[in-house]
Structures are given as structure tokens and as C-alpha cells.
Design a protein around this motif. Structure first.
Motif, PDB file in Angstrom:
ATOM      1  N   ALA A 270       0.834  -1.205   0.000  1.00 51.11           N
ATOM      2  CA  ALA A 270       0.000   0.000   0.000  1.00 51.11           C
ATOM      3  C   ALA A 270       0.868   1.255   0.000  1.00 51.11           C
ATOM      4  CB  ALA A 270      -0.943   0.007   1.198  1.00 51.11           C
ATOM      5  N   VAL A 271       1.970   1.214   0.697  1.00 46.23           N
ATOM      6  CA  VAL A 271       2.903   2.350   0.720  1.00 46.23           C
ATOM      7  C   VAL A 271       3.479   2.571  -0.667  1.00 46.23           C
ATOM      8  CG1 VAL A 271       5.077   3.207   1.687  1.00 46.23           C
ATOM      9  CG2 VAL A 271       3.419   2.054   3.171  1.00 46.23           C
ATOM     10  N   GLU A 272       3.827   1.495  -1.367  1.00 50.79           N
ATOM     11  CA  GLU A 272       4.325   1.605  -2.744  1.00 50.79           C
ATOM     12  C   GLU A 272       3.286   2.266  -3.649  1.00 50.79           C
ATOM     13  OE1 GLU A 272       5.567  -2.201  -4.279  1.00 50.79           O
ATOM     14  OE2 GLU A 272       6.625  -2.672  -2.419  1.00 50.79           O
ATOM     15  N   VAL A 273       2.033   1.883  -3.481  1.00 46.06           N
ATOM     16  CA  VAL A 273       0.958   2.465  -4.288  1.00 46.06           C
ATOM     17  C   VAL A 273       0.854   3.963  -4.014  1.00 46.06           C
ATOM     18  CG1 VAL A 273      -1.537   2.467  -4.722  1.00 46.06           C
ATOM     19  CG2 VAL A 273      -0.319   0.304  -4.467  1.00 46.06           C
ATOM     20  N   TYR A 274       0.910   4.347  -2.746  1.00 47.90           N
ATOM     21  CA  TYR A 274       0.856   5.773  -2.388  1.00 47.90           C
ATOM     22  C   TYR A 274       2.012   6.546  -3.024  1.00 47.90           C
ATOM     23  CZ  TYR A 274      -2.910   5.656   1.043  1.00 47.90           C
ATOM     24  OH  TYR A 274      -4.129   5.560   1.647  1.00 47.90           O
ATOM     25  N   ARG A 275       3.187   5.944  -3.007  1.00 46.02           N
ATOM     26  CA  ARG A 275       4.337   6.608  -3.640  1.00 46.02           C
ATOM     27  C   ARG A 275       4.089   6.831  -5.130  1.00 46.02           C
ATOM     28  NH1 ARG A 275       8.386   2.890  -0.528  1.00 46.02           N
ATOM     29  NH2 ARG A 275       8.629   4.097   1.375  1.00 46.02           N
ATOM     30  N   PHE A 276       3.517   5.836  -5.765  1.00 46.85           N
ATOM     31  CA  PHE A 276       3.207   5.951  -7.191  1.00 46.85           C
ATOM     32  C   PHE A 276       2.203   7.084  -7.408  1.00 46.85           C
ATOM     33  CE2 PHE A 276       2.117   5.031 -11.437  1.00 46.85           C
ATOM     34  CZ  PHE A 276       3.086   4.183 -11.954  1.00 46.85           C
ATOM     35  N   TYR A 277       1.158   7.126  -6.594  1.00 48.91           N
ATOM     36  CA  TYR A 277       0.160   8.197  -6.684  1.00 48.91           C
ATOM     37  C   TYR A 277       0.822   9.568  -6.530  1.00 48.91           C
ATOM     38  CZ  TYR A 277      -3.667   4.789  -5.847  1.00 48.91           C
ATOM     39  OH  TYR A 277      -4.569   3.759  -5.911  1.00 48.91           O
ATOM     40  N   ARG A 278       1.650   9.680  -5.509  1.00 51.68           N
ATOM     41  CA  ARG A 278       2.304  10.969  -5.239  1.00 51.68           C
ATOM     42  C   ARG A 278       3.136  11.439  -6.428  1.00 51.68           C
ATOM     43  NH1 ARG A 278       4.687   9.540  -0.528  1.00 51.68           N
ATOM     44  NH2 ARG A 278       2.770   9.158   0.558  1.00 51.68           N
TER      45      ARG A 278
ATOM     46  N   LEU B 107      -9.822   9.137   0.520  1.00 49.19           N
ATOM     47  CA  LEU B 107     -10.211   7.895   1.187  1.00 49.19           C
ATOM     48  C   LEU B 107     -11.456   8.065   2.045  1.00 49.19           C
ATOM     49  CD1 LEU B 107      -6.720   6.510   2.281  1.00 49.19           C
ATOM     50  CD2 LEU B 107      -7.941   6.188   0.121  1.00 49.19           C
ATOM     51  N   ALA B 108     -11.622   9.234   2.621  1.00 49.05           N
ATOM     52  CA  ALA B 108     -12.786   9.459   3.487  1.00 49.05           C
ATOM     53  C   ALA B 108     -14.081   9.367   2.701  1.00 49.05           C
ATOM     54  CB  ALA B 108     -12.672  10.812   4.179  1.00 49.05           C
ATOM     55  N   SER B 109     -14.140  10.030   1.552  1.00 54.79           N
ATOM     56  CA  SER B 109     -15.386   9.978   0.776  1.00 54.79           C
ATOM     57  C   SER B 109     -15.565   8.612   0.124  1.00 54.79           C
ATOM     58  CB  SER B 109     -15.444  11.096  -0.264  1.00 54.79           C
ATOM     59  OG  SER B 109     -14.499  10.886  -1.277  1.00 54.79           O
ATOM     60  N   ALA B 110     -14.463   7.931  -0.183  1.00 54.23           N
ATOM     61  CA  ALA B 110     -14.564   6.586  -0.755  1.00 54.23           C
ATOM     62  C   ALA B 110     -14.890   5.546   0.324  1.00 54.23           C
ATOM     63  CB  ALA B 110     -13.264   6.215  -1.459  1.00 54.23           C
ATOM     64  N   ARG B 111     -14.678   5.932   1.572  1.00 51.84           N
ATOM     65  CA  ARG B 111     -14.929   5.060   2.714  1.00 51.84           C
ATOM     66  C   ARG B 111     -14.130   3.756   2.640  1.00 51.84           C
ATOM     67  NH1 ARG B 111     -20.937   4.916   2.084  1.00 51.84           N
ATOM     68  NH2 ARG B 111     -20.607   2.845   2.878  1.00 51.84           N
ATOM     69  N   VAL B 112     -12.832   3.922   2.353  1.00 49.93           N
ATOM     70  CA  VAL B 112     -11.919   2.783   2.338  1.00 49.93           C
ATOM     71  C   VAL B 112     -10.758   3.096   3.277  1.00 49.93           C
ATOM     72  CG1 VAL B 112     -12.553   2.051   0.013  1.00 49.93           C
ATOM     73  CG2 VAL B 112     -10.624   3.607   0.321  1.00 49.93           C
ATOM     74  N   ARG B 113     -10.057   2.061   3.673  1.00 52.17           N
ATOM     75  CA  ARG B 113      -8.976   2.236   4.640  1.00 52.17           C
ATOM     76  C   ARG B 113      -7.667   2.684   4.005  1.00 52.17           C
ATOM     77  NH1 ARG B 113     -10.455  -3.154   7.909  1.00 52.17           N
ATOM     78  NH2 ARG B 113     -12.205  -2.279   9.055  1.00 52.17           N
ATOM     79  N   CYS B 114      -7.382   2.208   2.800  1.00 53.88           N
ATOM     80  CA  CYS B 114      -6.095   2.492   2.160  1.00 53.88           C
ATOM     81  C   CYS B 114      -6.315   2.790   0.682  1.00 53.88           C
ATOM     82  CB  CYS B 114      -5.156   1.301   2.253  1.00 53.88           C
ATOM     83  SG  CYS B 114      -5.028   0.566   3.866  1.00 53.88           S
ATOM     84  N   GLY B 115      -5.361   3.458   0.094  1.00 53.16           N
ATOM     85  CA  GLY B 115      -5.444   3.831  -1.314  1.00 53.16           C
ATOM     86  C   GLY B 115      -5.173   2.693  -2.267  1.00 53.16           C
TER      87      GLY B 115
ATOM     88  N   MET C  44       0.077  -0.324 -14.407  1.00 55.36           N
ATOM     89  CA  MET C  44      -0.451  -1.667 -14.664  1.00 55.36           C
ATOM     90  C   MET C  44       0.593  -2.724 -14.319  1.00 55.36           C
ATOM     91  SD  MET C  44      -3.475  -2.389 -15.889  1.00 55.36           S
ATOM     92  CE  MET C  44      -4.764  -1.899 -16.988  1.00 55.36           C
ATOM     93  N   GLU C  45       1.816  -2.526 -14.817  1.00 54.44           N
ATOM     94  CA  GLU C  45       2.847  -3.542 -14.625  1.00 54.44           C
ATOM     95  C   GLU C  45       3.321  -3.637 -13.176  1.00 54.44           C
ATOM     96  OE1 GLU C  45       5.687  -2.541 -17.706  1.00 54.44           O
ATOM     97  OE2 GLU C  45       4.644  -3.888 -19.101  1.00 54.44           O
ATOM     98  N   ALA C  46       3.368  -2.517 -12.488  1.00 58.97           N
ATOM     99  CA  ALA C  46       3.831  -2.531 -11.101  1.00 58.97           C
ATOM    100  C   ALA C  46       2.732  -2.922 -10.121  1.00 58.97           C
ATOM    101  CB  ALA C  46       4.389  -1.157 -10.722  1.00 58.97           C
ATOM    102  N   HIS C  47       1.478  -2.643 -10.488  1.00 62.72           N
ATOM    103  CA  HIS C  47       0.405  -2.830  -9.518  1.00 62.72           C
ATOM    104  C   HIS C  47      -0.850  -3.501 -10.087  1.00 62.72           C
ATOM    105  CE1 HIS C  47       2.613  -0.742  -6.421  1.00 62.72           C
ATOM    106  NE2 HIS C  47       2.927   0.179  -7.325  1.00 62.72           N
ATOM    107  N   LEU C  48      -1.680  -2.758 -10.765  1.00 66.91           N
ATOM    108  CA  LEU C  48      -3.047  -3.203 -11.070  1.00 66.91           C
ATOM    109  C   LEU C  48      -3.125  -4.528 -11.825  1.00 66.91           C
ATOM    110  CD1 LEU C  48      -6.006  -2.508 -10.730  1.00 66.91           C
ATOM    111  CD2 LEU C  48      -5.873  -1.150 -12.823  1.00 66.91           C
TER     112      LEU C  48
END
Length: 186
Positions: free
Chosen positions: A89-97, A105-113, A139-143
Motif C-alpha cells: 500500500a505504501v508503494e501504491v501511495y508513492r506511485f500516486y504521489r 479515502l474518506a469519501s470513498a470510505r476505504v482504509r487504504c489507497g 499496470m505492470e507494477a500494480h493493477l
């Protein structure tokens, strides 16, 4: 480009369905959109009943499948610990950043990105930007590494036709879009 508008729309639609409690007004809205899309999307639309019993069945299936049993988070599927919000999850956040994406996350009502719905939303954003290179990298790193498995788990776990088809469509769409991206960039 029309194909990119379609691609972003499919990502947003799947994201929205994965993140939204199936309230009657939401179901009516997506039933209309799905019906116009044709194919398996039309089958999903047909699986949305209009009576109270169908509505309650979808709510129960949403809760059981997407909250209690499957846990559609990349960290659950890929982190060796199997824990929610782990190192993956931290890796995903880094990618997003790096891409300038800040999930709400609050409006999506999920715990992690790293929730499947958030990752699909991110792909829609990248498609809108026309950033093919970053789409393929994500795609290749995550999804593509876990999303199809999550889709199959959703399909296998769900008991309503609607959520079974949602899982199959999600798995198929991620894989087919990944192949498309490899063809465009290769």
C-alpha cells in the motif's frame, strides 16, 4: 480520442460500483448506464432488480463480498504478510504521489489507497491525462498484477448475478486494457 474517453469511463464506472453502497438511486443510475453499454455490461444491468427484495440482496452481497470476504486491497493480495495497508500500500501511495494523484479515502470510505476501486479511479485519471507511459507502468507494477485475481475472487465469492458479473468484467477489462497498453507503447 473516443477510445480514451470510453476507457476512462469504464474505469470510473467499475470504480464507482466497487466503492458505492448499492442504494436504489445509485442502482437506477448505473442500470441505465450499463444497459446502454451492451455486452456483459447489459447483462449486469439486467441483474439489477427493481423490487425491494432485489435491492436488499444486492446490499447484502456488496457487504459480504466486498467488505467481509474478499477485501479488494492490493496489500491483501500481494503483501507477503497478507495484512491490509502493508508495504505494498505504501508503494501504491508513492506511485500516486509521483503522478500527482491524491485519493479521497474518506469519501470513498476505504482504509487504504490500494483498494481496487481507488486504483481503477487512478487509471481513469491517467487515461484522461493521456499519460500512456504512466498507465502502463502502473499496470505492470500494480493493477495488472493483482486486479484480475481480485475480480475473479469477487465473482467466485458473490452470490448475486450482478456482483458475479462485476468481478468477471473487472478481471477481463484490466487484462484487456493491459494488452491494449502494451500494444500502444510497444
Amino acid at each position: 480520442m473516443d477510445s480514451d474517453r470510453w476507457r476512462a469511463g469504464v474505469y470510473r464506472l467499475l470504480s464507482s460500483i466497487l466503492l458505492t453502497d448499492p442504494e436504489p438511486s445509485f442502482l437506477a443510475k448505473i442500470k441505465s448506464v450499463l444497459g446502454e453499454a451492451g455486452g456483459l455490461f447489459a447483462d449486469m444491468a439486467e441483474a439489477i432488480g427493481v423490487d425491494e427484495e432485489s435491492y436488499l440482496g444486492l446490499r447484502v452481497d456488496f457487504t459480504k463480498t466486498l467488505i467481509l470476504y474478499v477485501h479488494p486491497y492490493e496489500s491483501v493480495f500481494r503483501d507477503p504478510s497478507g495484512l491490509l495497508c502493508g508495504d505494498v500500500a505504501v508503494e501504491v501511495y508513492r506511485f500516486y504521489r509521483r503522478a500527482g494523484f491524491e485519493p479521497d479515502l474518506a469519501s470513498a470510505r476505504v482504509r487504504c489507497g490500494d483498494h481496487l476501486g481507488i486504483e481503477l479511479s487512478f487509471m481513469a485519471e491517467l487515461v484522461d491525462r493521456g499519460d500512456v507511459k504512466t498507465q502502463l507502468e502502473f499496470m505492470e507494477a500494480h493493477l495488472a498484477r493483482w486486479g484480475p485475481l481480485a475480480g475473479l475472487a469477487i465473482s467466485d465469492t458473490a452470490y448475486t448475478k450482478f456482483y458475479k458479473l462485476l468481478g468477471l468484467v473487472t478481471a477481463h477489462y484490466i487484462l484487456s486494457d493491459y494488452e491494449y497498453l502494451k500494444g500502444v507503447t510497444g
